[in-house]
Design a protein around this motif. Structure first.
Motif, PDB file in Angstrom:
ATOM      1  N   LEU A   1       0.688  -1.165   0.003  1.00 40.40           N
ATOM      2  CA  LEU A   1       0.107  -0.075  -0.143  1.00 40.40           C
ATOM      3  C   LEU A   1       0.776   1.285   0.037  1.00 40.40           C
ATOM      4  CD1 LEU A   1      -2.925   1.373   0.506  1.00 40.40           C
ATOM      5  CD2 LEU A   1      -2.480   1.045   2.631  1.00 40.40           C
ATOM      6  N   TYR A   2       0.405   2.273  -0.774  1.00 42.14           N
ATOM      7  CA  TYR A   2       0.966   3.603  -0.739  1.00 42.14           C
ATOM      8  C   TYR A   2       0.071   4.571  -0.689  1.00 42.14           C
ATOM      9  CZ  TYR A   2       3.586   7.646  -1.880  1.00 42.14           C
ATOM     10  OH  TYR A   2       4.196   8.955  -1.898  1.00 42.14           O
ATOM     11  N   PHE A   3       0.356   5.715  -0.229  1.00 48.04           N
ATOM     12  CA  PHE A   3      -0.659   6.796  -0.081  1.00 48.04           C
ATOM     13  C   PHE A   3       0.211   8.149   0.578  1.00 48.04           C
ATOM     14  CE2 PHE A   3      -0.854   4.506   4.189  1.00 48.04           C
ATOM     15  CZ  PHE A   3      -0.692   5.420   4.930  1.00 48.04           C
ATOM     16  N   THR A   4      -0.126   9.183   0.272  1.00 41.82           N
ATOM     17  CA  THR A   4       0.128  10.388   0.631  1.00 41.82           C
ATOM     18  C   THR A   4      -0.422  10.892   1.920  1.00 41.82           C
ATOM     19  OG1 THR A   4      -1.146  11.887  -0.827  1.00 41.82           O
ATOM     20  CG2 THR A   4       1.198  11.295  -1.563  1.00 41.82           C
ATOM     21  N   ASP A   5      -1.742  10.585   2.264  1.00 41.29           N
ATOM     22  CA  ASP A   5      -2.471  11.101   3.213  1.00 41.29           C
ATOM     23  C   ASP A   5      -3.804  10.064   3.276  1.00 41.29           C
ATOM     24  OD1 ASP A   5      -3.656  12.399   5.310  1.00 41.29           O
ATOM     25  OD2 ASP A   5      -4.787  13.707   3.769  1.00 41.29           O
ATOM     26  N   MET A   6      -3.670   9.365   4.681  1.00 43.05           N
ATOM     27  CA  MET A   6      -4.856   8.554   4.957  1.00 43.05           C
ATOM     28  C   MET A   6      -5.375   9.014   6.280  1.00 43.05           C
ATOM     29  SD  MET A   6      -5.248   4.272   5.460  1.00 43.05           S
ATOM     30  CE  MET A   6      -5.050   4.212   3.410  1.00 43.05           C
ATOM     31  N   LYS A   7      -6.820   9.226   6.459  1.00 46.72           N
ATOM     32  CA  LYS A   7      -7.340   9.417   7.707  1.00 46.72           C
ATOM     33  C   LYS A   7      -8.301   8.557   8.203  1.00 46.72           C
ATOM     34  CE  LYS A   7      -7.146  14.731   6.935  1.00 46.72           C
ATOM     35  NZ  LYS A   7      -6.339  14.474   5.762  1.00 46.72           N
ATOM     36  N   ILE A   8      -8.053   8.145   9.390  1.00 47.31           N
ATOM     37  CA  ILE A   8      -9.327   7.023   9.959  1.00 47.31           C
ATOM     38  C   ILE A   8      -9.652   7.879  11.253  1.00 47.31           C
ATOM     39  CG2 ILE A   8      -9.118   4.858  11.063  1.00 47.31           C
ATOM     40  CD1 ILE A   8      -6.894   3.867   9.263  1.00 47.31           C
ATOM     41  N   ASN A   9     -10.619   8.607  11.242  1.00 44.73           N
ATOM     42  CA  ASN A   9     -11.248   9.493  12.244  1.00 44.73           C
ATOM     43  C   ASN A   9     -12.439   8.945  12.889  1.00 44.73           C
ATOM     44  OD1 ASN A   9      -8.811  10.587  11.896  1.00 44.73           O
ATOM     45  ND2 ASN A   9      -9.696  12.212  10.928  1.00 44.73           N
ATOM     46  N   ASN A  10     -12.692   8.894  14.111  1.00 45.71           N
ATOM     47  CA  ASN A  10     -14.109   8.735  14.661  1.00 45.71           C
ATOM     48  C   ASN A  10     -14.849   7.488  14.317  1.00 45.71           C
ATOM     49  OD1 ASN A  10     -14.140  11.706  15.651  1.00 45.71           O
ATOM     50  ND2 ASN A  10     -14.310  12.203  13.433  1.00 45.71           N
ATOM     51  N   ASN A  11     -14.078   6.427  14.321  1.00 46.29           N
ATOM     52  CA  ASN A  11     -14.507   5.017  14.040  1.00 46.29           C
ATOM     53  C   ASN A  11     -14.640   4.375  15.539  1.00 46.29           C
ATOM     54  OD1 ASN A  11     -14.451   4.795  11.001  1.00 46.29           O
ATOM     55  ND2 ASN A  11     -12.426   5.757  11.680  1.00 46.29           N
ATOM     56  N   GLN A  12     -15.413   3.114  15.405  1.00 44.06           N
ATOM     57  CA  GLN A  12     -15.282   2.225  16.457  1.00 44.06           C
ATOM     58  C   GLN A  12     -14.754   0.906  15.883  1.00 44.06           C
ATOM     59  OE1 GLN A  12     -18.209   2.312  19.304  1.00 44.06           O
ATOM     60  NE2 GLN A  12     -18.128   0.013  19.792  1.00 44.06           N
ATOM     61  N   PHE A  13     -13.924   0.092  16.680  1.00 48.53           N
ATOM     62  CA  PHE A  13     -13.382  -1.080  16.215  1.00 48.53           C
ATOM     63  C   PHE A  13     -13.566  -2.084  17.080  1.00 48.53           C
ATOM     64  CE2 PHE A  13     -10.792   1.950  13.886  1.00 48.53           C
ATOM     65  CZ  PHE A  13     -10.647   1.552  12.615  1.00 48.53           C
ATOM     66  N   ASN A  14     -14.230  -3.033  17.042  1.00 47.42           N
ATOM     67  CA  ASN A  14     -14.569  -4.331  17.804  1.00 47.42           C
ATOM     68  C   ASN A  14     -14.102  -5.696  17.261  1.00 47.42           C
ATOM     69  OD1 ASN A  14     -16.621  -2.905  19.744  1.00 47.42           O
ATOM     70  ND2 ASN A  14     -17.231  -2.309  17.789  1.00 47.42           N
ATOM     71  N   TYR A  15     -13.283  -6.417  18.241  1.00 47.89           N
ATOM     72  CA  TYR A  15     -12.971  -7.678  18.020  1.00 47.89           C
ATOM     73  C   TYR A  15     -11.775  -7.761  16.971  1.00 47.89           C
ATOM     74  CZ  TYR A  15     -17.085  -8.278  20.895  1.00 47.89           C
ATOM     75  OH  TYR A  15     -18.102  -8.140  21.878  1.00 47.89           O
ATOM     76  N   GLY A  16     -11.921  -8.958  16.176  1.00 52.99           N
ATOM     77  CA  GLY A  16     -10.635  -9.061  15.262  1.00 52.99           C
ATOM     78  C   GLY A  16      -9.313  -9.295  15.949  1.00 52.99           C
ATOM     79  N   THR A  17      -8.371  -9.801  15.242  1.00 54.54           N
ATOM     80  CA  THR A  17      -7.051  -9.828  15.853  1.00 54.54           C
ATOM     81  C   THR A  17      -6.210  -8.417  15.811  1.00 54.54           C
ATOM     82  OG1 THR A  17      -6.182 -10.735  13.713  1.00 54.54           O
ATOM     83  CG2 THR A  17      -6.937 -12.175  15.248  1.00 54.54           C
TER      84      THR A  17
END
Length: 202
Positions: A72-88
């Motif tokens: 993966l390549y990116f100049t800008d990635m935003k991960i905001n205001n999310n909820q993550f449940n379970y998974g490894t």
């Protein structure tokens, strides 16, 4: 199969935002990835989503990573205001095999509950800005390996069981551009209630 283990399989997904959605793994077997992302993904954003994986406490099973990339390549990635449940892992990016490292990953105001192994593991990145998040993981919190431009970790609450809340290795920063880690709360205990190394920098 492993090749078909995803809800979304994105190849070169630029200028795309996922917002106010719920992604849920429902497989009764071992497969539980929600996103696989490859190629160039400029301005790929995740805002105010709910990611629900399969419960796998303390496991590093790659088949149950919520957001995964090995290329993966990116100049800008935003991960905001999310909820993550379970998974490894909530997020796993292994980009060290690329000629050019991704630029800036921003994580702001996310919440995770019971990620079995890591909340975030990223290998080879120019910059990360993580602020106002609350993570709870079975083993590790945030792991960043090989970073050279921006390291900003502010006002997070990270709770882990057994291993480090924050691990940074091979940080090639400078006196003119130092890393900043401040105003965070870290908890790290094992199953016997013993405190581990909450921060590891090497």
């Amino acid at each position: 199969s492993d090749d078909d283990n995803y809800l979304f399989d994105l190849h070169g997904a630029s200028n795309l935002t996922f917002q106010n959605l719920t992604f849920k793994a429902t497989s009764p077997t071992i497969y539980g990835k929600l996103f696989t992302i490859t190629g160039q993904a400029d301005s790929l954003n995740f805002f105010a989503n709910n990611f629900i994986g399969l419960l796998d406490e303390g496991s590093s099973n790659a088949r149950r990573i919520l957001i995964y990339s090995g290329d993966l390549y990116f100049t800008d990635m935003k991960i905001n205001n999310n909820q993550f449940n379970y998974g490894t892992y909530a997020i796993y990016f292994n980009t060290g095999n690329l000629a050019y490292y991704p630029q800036l990953l921003t994580l702001n105001n996310n919440y995770s509950e019971n990620n079995g192994y890591y909340f975030l593991s990223v290998n080879s990145l120019h910059g990360i800005y993580a602020a106002n998040n609350r993570f709870r993981s079975g083993a590790y919190g945030i792991r960043v390996n090989d970073i050279d431009s921006l390291l900003h970790i502010e006002n997070n609450i990270i709770e882990t069981n057994r291993q480090s809340a924050l691990q940074v290795s091979y940080a090639q920063l400078s006196g003119d551009n130092p890393g900043q880690i401040f105003n965070n709360i870290f908890f790290s205990t094992d199953e016997n209630g013993l405190q581990n190394d909450m921060i590891r920098l090497f």
